[in-house]
Write a protein that holds these residues in place. Structure first.
Motif, short mmCIF file in Angstrom:
data_model
loop_
_atom_site.label_atom_id
_atom_site.label_comp_id
_atom_site.label_asym_id
_atom_site.label_seq_id
_atom_site.Cartn_x
_atom_site.Cartn_y
_atom_site.Cartn_z
N GLY A 220 0.78 -1.24 0.00
CA GLY A 220 0.00 0.00 0.00
C GLY A 220 0.81 1.27 0.00
O GLY A 220 0.31 2.33 -0.43
N PHE A 221 2.06 1.21 0.48
CA PHE A 221 2.89 2.41 0.62
C PHE A 221 4.22 2.23 -0.13
O PHE A 221 4.79 1.14 -0.12
N SER A 222 4.70 3.29 -0.72
CA SER A 222 5.93 3.21 -1.51
C SER A 222 7.18 3.32 -0.66
O SER A 222 8.27 2.94 -1.11
N ARG A 223 7.07 3.84 0.56
CA ARG A 223 8.25 4.03 1.41
C ARG A 223 7.93 3.57 2.82
O ARG A 223 7.20 4.24 3.55
N VAL A 224 8.45 2.39 3.19
CA VAL A 224 8.15 1.79 4.49
C VAL A 224 9.46 1.45 5.20
O VAL A 224 10.30 0.74 4.65
N LYS A 225 9.60 1.95 6.42
CA LYS A 225 10.75 1.62 7.25
C LYS A 225 10.29 0.71 8.37
O LYS A 225 9.32 1.02 9.08
N ASP A 226 10.98 -0.41 8.55
CA ASP A 226 10.62 -1.40 9.56
C ASP A 226 11.58 -1.32 10.73
O ASP A 226 12.80 -1.41 10.56
N VAL A 227 11.03 -1.14 11.93
CA VAL A 227 11.84 -1.11 13.16
C VAL A 227 11.29 -2.16 14.11
O VAL A 227 10.13 -2.08 14.54
N GLU A 228 12.10 -3.16 14.44
CA GLU A 228 11.67 -4.23 15.33
C GLU A 228 12.43 -4.15 16.64
O GLU A 228 13.65 -4.03 16.65
N ARG A 229 11.70 -4.22 17.76
CA ARG A 229 12.30 -4.18 19.08
C ARG A 229 11.62 -5.22 19.97
O ARG A 229 10.43 -5.45 19.87
N ALA A 230 12.40 -5.82 20.88
CA ALA A 230 11.84 -6.77 21.83
C ALA A 230 10.95 -6.04 22.83
O ALA A 230 10.99 -4.81 22.95
N GLY A 231 10.13 -6.80 23.54
CA GLY A 231 9.27 -6.21 24.55
C GLY A 231 7.82 -6.19 24.10
O GLY A 231 7.38 -7.01 23.27
N GLU A 232 7.05 -5.26 24.64
CA GLU A 232 5.64 -5.15 24.30
C GLU A 232 5.16 -3.72 24.48
O GLU A 232 5.77 -2.93 25.20
#
Length: 271
Positions: A220-232
């Motif tokens: 759906g989006f042309s520019r997506v940055k993924d940030v993954e972090r542990a926790g909740e």
């Protein structure tokens, strides 16, 4: 975040809008909200904050103010409906539970999207905010609503642009300034003639948002940055490491009124 300071430079743009925007009017927004103009006296950007299921706008209003983003006013909205079966001030953006109290697997966000469409009209009309200066931040259910609202707006813009070409008066397609979703997936699988150009940062916890959710965002989006972090849950107020990528993202997408130079973002945030 231990009251540490992070210096960011917002992106430069040529802007002719008012330096100080009119505040949103309660008579025009049919839900509770908290608005704060920019601390530095220049309302160049508007950050709209949407809480998660069972929350309210109050802590997100505090969060918005504590971020002290340069030239950025904040607007924290409360979801319109009370969560059923609870005897407390807990709100939902759309019907989330069935009659037995179980979560609805395929919810319909239309009530929230209609509400935001109405609010966007007021902000862009009476308050003078152009779409590319409106930035969305949502947590969980609020993140899903923010993402779907971006796509709904983009579809409308594509349709208007297509109609304008038929009259030889083509109008540009205007995306929103940015979207940050905290563990809030899309509720639909986008089918667009052209991906939405709103920059997106997906901040996710592995147990709350799986890799598969990114497929829909990148569709759906042309520019997506993924940030993954542990926790909740939300990024922790005490964690510079968790807030750093979000602040860096905003430093890239926030508009800047020329002549005001380098800004300081104080990251003493609260949930």
């Amino acid at each position: 975040m231990n009251s540490s300071d992070i210096h960011v430079l917002a992106s430069e743009a040529s802007v002719t809008s008012l330096r100080v925007k009119p505040a949103p009017q309660a008579s025009a927004i049919p839900t509770q909200f908290s608005y704060a103009p920019s601390d530095d006296g220049t309302d160049e950007n508007l950050l709209i904050l949407l809480h998660g299921l069972g929350g309210t706008n109050v802590p997100f209003a505090r969060l918005g103010r504590s971020l002290k983003l340069p030239q950025t006013a904040t607007l924290a909205l409360r979801a319109p409906d009370l969560v059923p079966f609870l005897y407390e001030q807990a709100f939902q953006w759309y019907p989330s539970f069935d009659q037995l109290g179980d979560l609805i697997e395929r919810p319909d966000p239309s009530p929230a999207l209609n509400l935001l469409k109405h609010i966007f009209g007021h902000l862009m009309g009476e308050c003078g905010w152009p779409p590319h200066r409106i930035h969305l931040f949502g947590f969980a259910q609020g993140g899903s609503v923010a993402a779907e609202a971006c796509l709904q707006w983009w579809r409308r813009e594509l349709e208007l642009s297509s109609q304008s070409r038929m009259t030889n008066k083509e109008t540009p397609v205007r995306p929103f300034g940015s979207l940050v979703t905290i563990s809030g997936p899309l509720l639909s699988y986008p089918t667009l003639s052209k991906p939405c150009e709103t920059p997106v940062l997906v901040f996710r916890r592995p147990r709350e948002l799986k890799d598969e959710a990114l497929v829909a965002f990148r569709k759906g989006f042309s520019r997506v940055k993924d940030v993954e972090r542990a926790g909740e849950g939300m990024p922790r107020a005490s964690s510079r490491e968790e807030w750093q990528p979000i602040l860096e993202f905003w430093s890239e997408v926030l508009g800047w009124r020329p002549g005001d130079g380098l800004y300081e973002v104080t990251t003493g945030t609260s949930n």
